[in-house]
Scaffold this motif. Structure first.
Motif, PDB file in Angstrom:
ATOM      1  N   VAL A  80      32.463  24.232  37.215  1.00 19.48           N
ATOM      2  CA  VAL A  80      33.908  24.266  37.388  1.00 19.48           C
ATOM      3  C   VAL A  80      34.436  25.524  36.707  1.00 19.48           C
ATOM      4  CG1 VAL A  80      36.098  23.097  36.944  1.00 19.48           C
ATOM      5  CG2 VAL A  80      34.054  21.754  37.481  1.00 19.48           C
ATOM      6  N   SER A  81      35.118  26.370  37.474  1.00 19.24           N
ATOM      7  CA  SER A  81      35.658  27.624  36.961  1.00 19.24           C
ATOM      8  C   SER A  81      37.177  27.591  37.000  1.00 19.24           C
ATOM      9  CB  SER A  81      35.157  28.815  37.779  1.00 19.24           C
ATOM     10  OG  SER A  81      33.748  28.923  37.699  1.00 19.24           O
ATOM     11  N   ILE A  82      37.790  28.189  36.000  1.00 18.67           N
ATOM     12  CA  ILE A  82      39.249  28.312  35.944  1.00 18.67           C
ATOM     13  C   ILE A  82      39.581  29.787  35.778  1.00 18.67           C
ATOM     14  CG2 ILE A  82      41.346  27.704  34.694  1.00 18.67           C
ATOM     15  CD1 ILE A  82      39.888  25.114  33.822  1.00 18.67           C
ATOM     16  N   LEU A  83      40.287  30.346  36.753  1.00 19.01           N
ATOM     17  CA  LEU A  83      40.648  31.752  36.754  1.00 19.01           C
ATOM     18  C   LEU A  83      42.161  31.885  36.667  1.00 19.01           C
ATOM     19  CD1 LEU A  83      38.306  32.991  39.641  1.00 19.01           C
ATOM     20  CD2 LEU A  83      37.790  32.860  37.188  1.00 19.01           C
ATOM     21  N   GLU A  84      42.623  33.019  36.148  1.00 19.78           N
ATOM     22  CA  GLU A  84      44.062  33.278  36.065  1.00 19.78           C
ATOM     23  C   GLU A  84      44.386  34.545  36.862  1.00 19.78           C
ATOM     24  OE1 GLU A  84      47.631  33.995  32.792  1.00 19.78           O
ATOM     25  OE2 GLU A  84      45.823  32.878  32.212  1.00 19.78           O
ATOM     26  N   PRO A  85      44.933  34.380  38.061  1.00 17.68           N
ATOM     27  CA  PRO A  85      45.246  35.545  38.886  1.00 17.68           C
ATOM     28  C   PRO A  85      46.359  36.390  38.275  1.00 17.68           C
ATOM     29  CG  PRO A  85      45.240  33.508  40.177  1.00 17.68           C
ATOM     30  CD  PRO A  85      45.238  33.120  38.738  1.00 17.68           C
ATOM     31  N   LYS A  86      46.349  37.666  38.628  1.00 16.80           N
ATOM     32  CA  LYS A  86      47.464  38.537  38.268  1.00 16.80           C
ATOM     33  C   LYS A  86      48.680  38.159  39.117  1.00 16.80           C
ATOM     34  CE  LYS A  86      44.350  42.439  37.331  1.00 16.80           C
ATOM     35  NZ  LYS A  86      43.936  43.808  37.764  1.00 16.80           N
ATOM     36  N   PRO A  87      49.881  38.449  38.654  1.00 17.09           N
ATOM     37  CA  PRO A  87      51.074  38.162  39.463  1.00 17.09           C
ATOM     38  C   PRO A  87      51.012  38.876  40.810  1.00 17.09           C
ATOM     39  CG  PRO A  87      51.695  38.685  37.207  1.00 17.09           C
ATOM     40  CD  PRO A  87      50.230  38.998  37.329  1.00 17.09           C
ATOM     41  N   MET A  88      51.258  38.120  41.871  1.00 16.70           N
ATOM     42  CA  MET A  88      51.197  38.650  43.236  1.00 16.70           C
ATOM     43  C   MET A  88      52.497  38.343  43.971  1.00 16.70           C
ATOM     44  SD  MET A  88      47.376  37.311  44.205  1.00 16.70           S
ATOM     45  CE  MET A  88      47.720  35.753  43.356  1.00 16.70           C
ATOM     46  N   PRO A  89      52.810  39.077  45.023  1.00 17.96           N
ATOM     47  CA  PRO A  89      54.055  38.846  45.766  1.00 17.96           C
ATOM     48  C   PRO A  89      53.943  37.676  46.746  1.00 17.96           C
ATOM     49  CG  PRO A  89      52.893  40.701  46.703  1.00 17.96           C
ATOM     50  CD  PRO A  89      52.107  40.286  45.481  1.00 17.96           C
TER      51      PRO A  89
END
Length: 213
Positions: free
Chosen positions: A174-183
């Motif tokens: 199980v992976s948890i990622l934090e995306p950069k702010p996107m439009p």
């Protein structure tokens, strides 16, 4: 064995970008409520030489999701990647004025559906050689006016982190990622009038996140 990526919330934003990024190496099972947006995604995937199965359904419909998981098992026997991007962005509101319907919908999509899907998808991931579930954090808990979204997104992440800890020795990963702010449309609801040119391109961000897997 066909590599299979199940993407819940695949019709727009990050989910659609992830589907396109994974299509060269995976058959995509794309889940979302909006049929037209799923068909547009399918066109893009096929134009790139990939294949997809469209599942126009609501993740809060447990019977529909159970039927889908059974169909996946009967046809392919496994899921290699489950990427969960389905989310409800409730309107911003002072905590004392949160509309009950907004909180109920946020709980249903962001928390309850996540718990249901973990239970249903886990056997499919365990049937793959290296099955992996991926969640995407957006830490807003405690920020002003983010009561509904912040609390229920935090609940979703709490479920994911518990599952992550429980499965270290048994799988699936199980992976948890934090995306950069996107439009995305979700961000536009929270930050209307923001300079979107300063945000990360969704296609590029999806490629970066896929590389982390």
């Amino acid at each position: 064995m066909t590599k299979l990526a199940l993407i819940t919330g695949a019709s727009r934003g990050l989910g659609a970008a992830l589907a396109t990024a994974l299509a060269p190496t995976h058959h995509i099972v794309a889940v979302a409520r909006t049929t037209g947006a799923l068909e547009e995604l399918d066109d893009r995937i096929r134009a790139g030489g990939g294949t997809a199965t469209l599942a126009p359904m609501d993740v809060t419909n447990a019977d529909a999701m159970a039927h889908l998981c059974r169909d996946i098992y009967d046809r392919w026997g496994h899921v290699d990647l489950w990427l969960h991007t389905a989310i409800h962005a409730a309107p911003l509101s002072p905590s004392a004025h949160i509309a009950p319907k907004d909180l109920d919908k946020s709980l249903a999509i962001n928390a309850s559906a996540t718990a249901t899907l973990i239970r249903m998808v886990e056997p499919l991931l365990l049937s793959a050689p290296e099955g992996q579930a991926v969640f995407f954090d957006d830490p807003r808990a405690g920020q002003k006016f983010f009561g509904s979204y912040g609390a229920t997104k935090a609940a979703q992440m709490a479920l994911a982190r518990s599952w992550q800890t429980e499965t270290v020795n048994t799988g699936p990963k199980v992976s948890i990622l934090e995306p950069k702010p996107m439009p995305t449309a979700t961000r536009a609801r929270f930050f209307p009038g923001e300079d979107r040119a300063a945000l990360a391109d969704a296609t590029e961000e999806a490629a970066r996140l896929v590389a982390l897997l």
